[in-house]
Design a protein around this motif. Structure first.
Motif, PDB file in Angstrom:
ATOM      1  N   GLY A 217       1.388  -0.217 -11.406  1.00 16.93           N
ATOM      2  CA  GLY A 217      -0.045   0.246 -11.340  1.00 16.93           C
ATOM      3  C   GLY A 217      -0.894   0.465 -12.655  1.00 16.93           C
ATOM      4  N   ASN A 218      -0.105   0.556 -13.696  1.00 17.40           N
ATOM      5  CA  ASN A 218      -0.545   0.695 -15.115  1.00 17.40           C
ATOM      6  C   ASN A 218      -0.223  -0.419 -15.930  1.00 17.40           C
ATOM      7  OD1 ASN A 218      -1.955   2.971 -16.428  1.00 17.40           O
ATOM      8  ND2 ASN A 218      -0.116   3.079 -18.020  1.00 17.40           N
ATOM      9  N   GLY A 219       0.081  -1.517 -15.194  1.00 18.68           N
ATOM     10  CA  GLY A 219       0.405  -2.733 -15.966  1.00 18.68           C
ATOM     11  C   GLY A 219       1.720  -3.040 -16.785  1.00 18.68           C
ATOM     12  N   SER A 220       2.738  -2.104 -16.343  1.00 15.68           N
ATOM     13  CA  SER A 220       4.060  -1.993 -17.093  1.00 15.68           C
ATOM     14  C   SER A 220       5.068  -2.576 -15.697  1.00 15.68           C
ATOM     15  CB  SER A 220       4.574  -0.791 -17.671  1.00 15.68           C
ATOM     16  OG  SER A 220       5.576  -0.761 -17.923  1.00 15.68           O
ATOM     17  N   PHE A 221       5.447  -3.619 -16.295  1.00 12.73           N
ATOM     18  CA  PHE A 221       6.194  -4.622 -15.144  1.00 12.73           C
ATOM     19  C   PHE A 221       7.700  -5.059 -15.882  1.00 12.73           C
ATOM     20  CE2 PHE A 221       2.050  -5.604 -14.008  1.00 12.73           C
ATOM     21  CZ  PHE A 221       1.923  -5.253 -12.503  1.00 12.73           C
ATOM     22  N   PHE A 222       8.561  -5.159 -14.858  1.00 15.83           N
ATOM     23  CA  PHE A 222       9.920  -5.547 -15.406  1.00 15.83           C
ATOM     24  C   PHE A 222       9.773  -6.839 -16.167  1.00 15.83           C
ATOM     25  CE2 PHE A 222      12.009  -2.913 -12.118  1.00 15.83           C
ATOM     26  CZ  PHE A 222      12.573  -2.030 -12.975  1.00 15.83           C
ATOM     27  N   GLU A 223       8.965  -7.819 -15.431  1.00 12.03           N
ATOM     28  CA  GLU A 223       8.855  -9.057 -16.144  1.00 12.03           C
ATOM     29  C   GLU A 223       8.075  -9.207 -17.443  1.00 12.03           C
ATOM     30  OE1 GLU A 223       5.929  -9.098 -12.699  1.00 12.03           O
ATOM     31  OE2 GLU A 223       7.730  -8.231 -12.993  1.00 12.03           O
ATOM     32  N   GLY A 224       7.277  -8.187 -18.034  1.00 11.30           N
ATOM     33  CA  GLY A 224       6.680  -8.139 -19.163  1.00 11.30           C
ATOM     34  C   GLY A 224       7.528  -7.474 -20.150  1.00 11.30           C
TER      35      GLY A 224
ATOM     36  N   THR B  33      -6.028  10.808  -2.226  1.00 14.33           N
ATOM     37  CA  THR B  33      -5.250  11.177  -1.210  1.00 14.33           C
ATOM     38  C   THR B  33      -4.682   9.381  -0.798  1.00 14.33           C
ATOM     39  OG1 THR B  33      -6.598  12.752  -0.389  1.00 14.33           O
ATOM     40  CG2 THR B  33      -5.372  11.306   1.396  1.00 14.33           C
ATOM     41  N   TYR B  34      -3.344   9.561  -0.458  1.00 14.01           N
ATOM     42  CA  TYR B  34      -2.794   8.320   0.029  1.00 14.01           C
ATOM     43  C   TYR B  34      -2.127   8.596   1.367  1.00 14.01           C
ATOM     44  CZ  TYR B  34      -3.485   6.289  -4.635  1.00 14.01           C
ATOM     45  OH  TYR B  34      -3.630   5.646  -5.883  1.00 14.01           O
ATOM     46  N   THR B  35      -2.534   8.023   2.220  1.00 19.59           N
ATOM     47  CA  THR B  35      -2.047   8.189   3.653  1.00 19.59           C
ATOM     48  C   THR B  35      -0.834   7.202   4.088  1.00 19.59           C
ATOM     49  OG1 THR B  35      -3.827   6.807   4.722  1.00 19.59           O
ATOM     50  CG2 THR B  35      -4.138   9.259   4.362  1.00 19.59           C
ATOM     51  N   SER B  36      -0.668   6.072   3.287  1.00 17.49           N
ATOM     52  CA  SER B  36       0.399   5.343   3.268  1.00 17.49           C
ATOM     53  C   SER B  36       0.985   4.550   2.393  1.00 17.49           C
ATOM     54  CB  SER B  36      -0.173   3.973   4.549  1.00 17.49           C
ATOM     55  OG  SER B  36      -1.065   3.248   3.879  1.00 17.49           O
ATOM     56  N   GLU B  37       2.159   3.974   2.447  1.00 19.25           N
ATOM     57  CA  GLU B  37       2.791   3.453   1.471  1.00 19.25           C
ATOM     58  C   GLU B  37       1.823   2.563   0.632  1.00 19.25           C
ATOM     59  OE1 GLU B  37       5.841  -0.116   1.018  1.00 19.25           O
ATOM     60  OE2 GLU B  37       6.850   1.468   1.970  1.00 19.25           O
ATOM     61  N   PRO B  38       1.827   2.665  -0.708  1.00 19.91           N
ATOM     62  CA  PRO B  38       0.733   1.826  -1.461  1.00 19.91           C
ATOM     63  C   PRO B  38       1.413   0.304  -1.574  1.00 19.91           C
ATOM     64  CG  PRO B  38       2.194   3.146  -2.927  1.00 19.91           C
ATOM     65  CD  PRO B  38       2.556   3.595  -1.498  1.00 19.91           C
ATOM     66  N   GLU B  39       0.308  -0.630  -1.418  1.00 17.33           N
ATOM     67  CA  GLU B  39       0.962  -2.091  -1.314  1.00 17.33           C
ATOM     68  C   GLU B  39       1.700  -2.378  -2.810  1.00 17.33           C
ATOM     69  OE1 GLU B  39      -0.768  -6.511  -1.192  1.00 17.33           O
ATOM     70  OE2 GLU B  39      -2.233  -4.898  -0.912  1.00 17.33           O
ATOM     71  N   LEU B  40       1.321  -1.827  -3.876  1.00 15.87           N
ATOM     72  CA  LEU B  40       1.880  -1.946  -5.123  1.00 15.87           C
ATOM     73  C   LEU B  40       2.591  -0.645  -5.527  1.00 15.87           C
ATOM     74  CD1 LEU B  40       2.382  -3.880  -7.596  1.00 15.87           C
ATOM     75  CD2 LEU B  40       0.351  -2.750  -8.733  1.00 15.87           C
ATOM     76  N   TRP B  41       3.940  -0.773  -5.233  1.00 11.11           N
ATOM     77  CA  TRP B  41       4.724   0.556  -5.491  1.00 11.11           C
ATOM     78  C   TRP B  41       4.389   0.794  -7.324  1.00 11.11           C
ATOM     79  CZ3 TRP B  41      10.515   0.894  -3.619  1.00 11.11           C
ATOM     80  CH2 TRP B  41      10.528   1.034  -2.550  1.00 11.11           C
ATOM     81  N   PHE B  42       4.311   2.111  -7.570  1.00 11.65           N
ATOM     82  CA  PHE B  42       4.049   2.419  -8.991  1.00 11.65           C
ATOM     83  C   PHE B  42       5.235   2.515  -9.707  1.00 11.65           C
ATOM     84  CE2 PHE B  42       2.668   5.350 -12.501  1.00 11.65           C
ATOM     85  CZ  PHE B  42       1.410   4.744 -12.796  1.00 11.65           C
TER      86      PHE B  42
END
Length: 383
Positions: free
Chosen positions: A308-315, A349-358
């Motif tokens: 969610g902060n723009g840091s990915f394995f592929e990068g 507040t988050y009430t369900s699993e986020p679509e994009l895991w942090f």
């Protein structure tokens, strides 16, 4: 553990940390050269690093533990889950884990804690994983307590993680002898153990936890941490570890030694190998590596990958391999730490699993969150 082995552990602690690791009590050449050392020379650090495979792993907490205390206290030391989840890490080519310890565990039951660490190292070794142990940590709850840990707050990132030492111990110098015993006892017990990768003295030492516990933190926290971190490096070195010491830098201007904050300067000066955190995009990740190359020491990124902060394995991971930088991402398995939720879950507040895991890589059943990520890790770590 049988009676003889427990007795041996007790004698080790009682006799001022005589090193008797069951896996490797013989001193290797590097240990012999540096038995009374200060910081390793650049050549010594490079010699050590050249002996390692490219280091890739995760900051590890079993999914059944909410924090370091729950991971290692006797009643909740879950070897079955640890074994299963480290097996998943091994299956994608990971060879290290960054694992947090806690001073209260040693204070509560030093012999039992050392026994459990020994068991943990046996499990990790079975999976060809060498842990980097973290001794102190300035992040999240400043009021740690032994015993049953609270349940997670629904949808909140790291809602039960605790600092070590806690606020009360940090500001009370009469507790420092206890902290000294913890550092010397733990490092000394495993100082010659080839199952251990190294010792991370203090995680994000000047983190003010503004968005979570900022209102109750010591306003001048860094004034307490800075001298204690210096002492902690000294205590660890007095135990004559054959493994490197480090303390990561995580925020600030790293352009030159002159732009470093005092605590960052201390981290750089005292570290045998340099570690750092970066939760930014690939361009910024590479920029940080280039800035730290000026110190001409091995580099290990001990925290990265926040989708969610723009840091990915592929990068970031291909860049780490390009520069031969160790890469340890935050989180292996979604669990009680709830780090699939973003940092802003403390305010939103988050009430369900986020679509994009942090953070995190696997679900509790071992299925990858994104198979393309695990395939990339396997590809890049292939020997």
């Amino acid at each position: 553990m049988n009676f003889i082995k427990k007795t041996a552990f007790g004698l080790v602690i009682a006799l001022s940390l005589l090193n008797c690791s069951k896996k490797d009590s013989a001193k290797d050449d590097l240990h012999t050269e540096t038995a009374h050392r200060g910081v390793w020379t650049k050549e010594q650090a490079k010699t050590w690093y050249e002996k390692q495979s490219w280091l890739v792993g995760a900051d590890f907490l079993p999914s059944t533990a909410i924090n370091q205390l729950e991971m290692f206290q006797e009643a909740t030391f879950d070897t079955a889950t640890i074994n299963r989840e480290l097996g998943w890490a091994e299956s994608i080519g990971m060879n290290t884990m960054r694992v947090y310890l806690h001073d209260l565990l040693y204070d509560q039951d030093s012999v039992g804690f050392m026994n459990r660490l020994d068991v943990f190292l046996d499990i990790a070794d079975k999976h060809k994983i060498k842990p980097l142990f973290v001794l102190f940590d300035s992040c999240w709850d400043p009021f740690p307590k032994l015993g049953t840990q609270r349940e997670p707050k629904p949808g909140v990132h790291n809602s039960g993680w605790v600092q070590s030492p806690g606020l009360e111990a940090l500001k009370d110098s009469t507790q420092y002898p206890r902290l000294e015993r913890y550092v010397k006892g733990t490092v000394g017990q495993f100082a010659d153990d080839k199952r251990v990768l190294g010792w991370d003295i203090w995680n994000e030492p000047d983190n003010p936890n503004t968005s979570s516990y900022g209102a109750v933190e010591l306003p001048n926290k860094v004034d307490y941490v800075l001298p204690l971190m210096k002492k902690s490096f000294e205590w660890a070195r007095s135990a004559h570890p054959s493994q490197p010491l480090t303390a990561g830098i995580w925020a600030g201007d790293w352009t030159s030694p002159g732009t470093l904050k005092p605590i960052e300067k201390l981290s750089i000066e005292e570290s045998d190998v340099i570690s750092f955190h970066n939760y930014e995009n690939a361009k910024e990740f590479e920029k940080r590596i280039l800035q730290l190359q000026q110190y001409d020491r091995p580099l290990i990124c001990t925290e990265y990958m926040s989708r969610g902060n723009g840091s990915f394995f592929e990068g970031s991971l291909p860049i780490a391999k390009k520069y031969n930088v160790g890469a340890i991402n935050w989180g292996l398995v979604d669990g009680k730490s709830q780090t699939i939720y973003p940092w802003d879950s403390w305010k939103k507040t988050y009430t369900s699993e986020p679509e994009l895991w942090f953070h995190d890589i696997f679900r509790k059943d071992g299925k990858p969150y994104k198979e393309e990520e695990t395939e990339l890790i396997k590809k890049l770590t292939a020997r």
